[in-house]
Design an enzyme around this catalytic site. Structure first.
Site, mmCIF file in Angstrom:
data_model
loop_
_atom_site.group_PDB
_atom_site.id
_atom_site.type_symbol
_atom_site.label_atom_id
_atom_site.label_comp_id
_atom_site.label_asym_id
_atom_site.label_seq_id
_atom_site.Cartn_x
_atom_site.Cartn_y
_atom_site.Cartn_z
ATOM 1 C CB SER A 80 -1.284 1.563 -8.411
ATOM 2 O OG SER A 80 -0.479 1.690 -9.554
ATOM 3 C CG ASP A 86 4.695 6.453 -7.728
ATOM 4 O OD1 ASP A 86 5.043 5.668 -8.627
ATOM 5 O OD2 ASP A 86 3.750 6.220 -6.960
ATOM 6 C CG HIS A 110 4.032 2.760 -7.379
ATOM 7 N ND1 HIS A 110 3.081 3.683 -7.761
ATOM 8 C CD2 HIS A 110 3.471 1.553 -7.589
ATOM 9 C CE1 HIS A 110 2.008 3.047 -8.193
ATOM 10 N NE2 HIS A 110 2.206 1.760 -8.102
#
Length: 689
Positions: A541, A626, A661
């Site tokens: 991330s 995501d 995610h």
């Protein structure tokens, strides 16, 4: 007779130039077209990348399967959480052998009472490639439960209500919620938050009445500022319903007596730019954790519930420049405070009568300790958790009265090969280029000789003030037992050394995050922990942004890099207010609509700085759905890297076509992703089993 097999060729993305202009600066984005997941040619390209990755790593497939079984084999399949008591019931989460999802149950009054199954996620998940049960909220009379489900992995939850007496699930489905809700004290009014359909920003609070159609739900609050999110919960004292609004740097709360849910919420303290606070209710007062009056590391204040604005707040625990106040827990007789000093967690116990004020002792040099689940206001014990890089996680109950600790559960590591005494952990400090000392937590198997030949995986995150504490991992043992050293680098951008540690790694000081990581890498090489031929880096991330930055700045330091769901197209994303989360991120990265921020972000944004140079071996991962970092950011980045890089190193892109995610939803399914990552690293080291 010999057969020549042509080597696998990576997919080459079409170049369709798109001109992007801001502040009289023109950028050409050849891969902008990849941002349409409804376009079949985009899906075809992503599938081709998956096929290529699978082909390149085909020789590791058995190794991946073995790694998966090895990691799974250390985890207790038929596992049960430590029960906690709330409102007359013991609540337990149970995993059953051979099943991927938890079962939520409770027992009335006593632990030897019959099980009452609340939700069996194994049954609920049938037919879905992805399944996640969000927050469960039980009504005060214990008869109703609200629950939320996500089957796409975009963190957009469908809210429903179950009658725990009749077992009926009501037909009403409230779509696009945040996954949490809270009951008023009348047992029939439920408050919940909803998201904007496009940006996924949590922007509204609604009120639902039991046995009424959800289409008639009342809008209670709208958060108009698109840099804020809103949420709703109940105080631990059960007296107040609380609506929170927060951005990166500012917070605001509204309160309402939970006995009167149809009255109007009142503002606790109106928002002021860069005034952060959180509140906890006790007796006739609120306790306020705040950065008011330049309390950078926060202080604890108190105010009467009848006078809640900031001019009435008085100090309980004043600000200290070397101690960060992170969290607090209120009990009938005690206040418990989670502090951080010199990077280490501390748990402070203070009695309301003023007679006791002390810290729980922790012996380790580097560890993680945090306040656990303590929903019962009247408890005479504190539940907390403790672990370190070498110590499995323990759930501990500390008795305030006897000062005795009872370990309720220590994480079991199955198999007969694990002995924590076979591993060593320590904390070392590297000096950054500006003279600042950067801490690292290190773990490895005892007996390793520090001669520069050891494979080493260096991990960091470094954004949003999120601190990656040194934690135990059964999965990580698969690297340690094969000779890897593992390092968590506590770079600026987190809050490991207090709030200033965060301030020095964001906005116009963001590059400190990247150079800290590189300077730590060079320290590890200089001190013979590893060498560039054996050094690997990993982040996900915002930590994936970190990976993208370091390979542009100093690619020769690393033999391999794993960038998971990486945020790599920072300029374009931060200029697109329709993308989920963008506007709420301005306080972290800066608003590129302002030229100074535009130029600074552009100077480090990984996608904008790909060059015709040699890059390390790289594995990039993402999920098609995501919601935090859109799949097209790593897709575009990989395409551009393929176009420009001058090396013959591996560049692999793995896309989970079902997940978002957080990766796969099954308990063990995510281990397959780890097995892929570990096989990639171990293969580069020539370790085959």
């Amino acid at each position: 007779m010999s057969t020549n097999i042509a080597p696998l060729q990576p997919p080459i993305a079409n170049k369709i130039p798109k001109i992007l202009e801001r502040h009289n600066d023109v950028r050409i984005d050849n891969y902008f077209w990849l941002n349409d997941r409804e376009d079949q040619s985009v899906i075809d390209y992503l599938e081709a990348e998956n096929t290529y990755t699978k082909g390149v790593l085909k020789h590791t497939e058995k190794f991946q399967a073995d790694l998966f079984e090895e990691m799974k084999g250390r985890i207790k399949e038929d596992d049960t959480s430590v029960p906690y008591k709330y409102n007359g019931y013991w609540y337990i989460t149970r995993y059953e052998k051979g099943k991927d999802y938890p079962v939520y149950l409770r027992k009335k009054d006593r632990l030897d009472a019959d099980d009452e199954i609340l939700f069996d996620c194994n049954e609920m998940a049938k037919g879905f490639a992805y399944f996640k049960l969000g927050g469960i909220s039980i009504s005060p009379d214990n008869t109703m439960a609200s629950f939320c489900i996500d089957t796409v992995s975009r963190r957009q939850y469908t809210l429903q209500i179950k009658n725990l007496v009749t077992r009926e699930v009501f037909s009403d489905k409230i779509e696009n919620t945040t996954g949490s809700a809270t009951w008023a004290n009348d047992n029939k009014t439920l408050f919940y938050s909803k998201k904007d359909e496009v940006t996924l920003r949590s922007d509204t609070i609604y009120k639902h009445k039991l046995y009424t159609d959800a289409s008639n739900d009342t809008l209670v609050f709208t958060e108009e500022d698109d840099t804020f999110n809103t949420y709703v919960y109940k105080s631990k004292s059960k007296k107040y319903l609380i609506i929170g609004s927060s951005s990166t740097l500012t917070s605001e709360y509204r309160i309402l007596n939970a006995d009167t849910p149809d009255e109007t919420f009142t503002v606790f303290q109106e928002r002021e730019r860069e005034l952060e606070y959180s509140i906890a209710h006790y007796k006739d007062s609120f306790y306020v954790l705040t950065n008011k009056d330049n309390a950078t590391n926060f202080k604890l204040q108190k105010t009467l519930e009848t006078n809640t604005s900031k001019e009435h707040w008085v100090d309980v625990l004043p600000h200290r420049k070397d101690v960060l106040l992170e969290d607090l827990e209120i009990f009938k007789d005690y206040l418990v405070v989670n502090e951080r000093e010199n990077g280490l967690n501390q748990i402070r116990i203070i009695s309301w009568n003023g007679e006791e004020d002390y810290y729980l002792p922790f012996e380790n040099e580097t560890y993680t300790a945090s306040i656990g689940n303590n929903p019962d206001f009247d408890n005479t014990f504190l539940r907390y958790s403790y672990n370190s890089l070498t110590d499995p996680n323990s759930v501990i109950d500390y008795n305030f009265l006897t000062r005795q600790k009872i370990v309720q559960k220590e994480q079991e590591v199955l198999g007969d090969t694990f002995d924590k005494n076979n591993y060593e952990s320590k904390r070392v400090w590297a000096t950054a280029r500006d003279g600042v000392k950067i801490p690292m937590s290190i773990v490895y198997k005892k007996g390793i000789v520090l001669d520069g030949s050891n494979p080493l995986l260096q991990y960091a995150y470094g954004s949003y003030g999120a601190t990656i504490d040194p934690y135990f991992s059964t999965i990580r043992l698969s690297l340690l037992d094969r000779g890897f050293i593992y390092v968590i680098t506590h770079i600026r951008g987190g809050e490991y050394l207090g709030r200033n540690w965060y301030e020095d790694g964001k906005l116009l000081t963001k590059k400190n995050t990247f150079t800290d990581f590189i300077d730590c890498s060079e320290f590890l090489i200089d001190e013979k922990y590893t060498s560039p031929q054996h050094l690997y880096a990993m982040g996900g991330s915002a930590g994936g942004l970190l990976m993208g930055a370091i390979v542009n700045i100093k690619p020769e330091l690393y033999n391999g890099v794993i960038a998971a769901v990486p945020f790599v197209d920072v300029v374009t994303t931060m200029l697109d207010e329709e993308i989920p989360l963008t506007t709420g991120e301005y306080d972290e990265w800066g608003n590129p609509n302002e030229e100074a921020y535009y130029e600074y972000i552009k100077s480090y944004s990984p996608y904008d700085n790909v060059e015709a140079i040699a890059y390390p071996n790289m594995l990039v991962t993402t999920g098609l759905h995501d919601s935090q970092v859109q799949y097209w950011e790593p897709a575009k980045w990989v395409a551009k890297l393929r176009e420009l890089k001058t090396d013959t190193n591996k560049l692999l892109f793995s896309i989970d076509m079902d997940a978002g995610h957080g990766g796969a939803s099954g308990r063990f399914e995510s281990l397959k992703e780890v097995a892929l990552e570990y096989a990639f690293l171990l293969d580069l080291e020539g370790i085959k089993h």
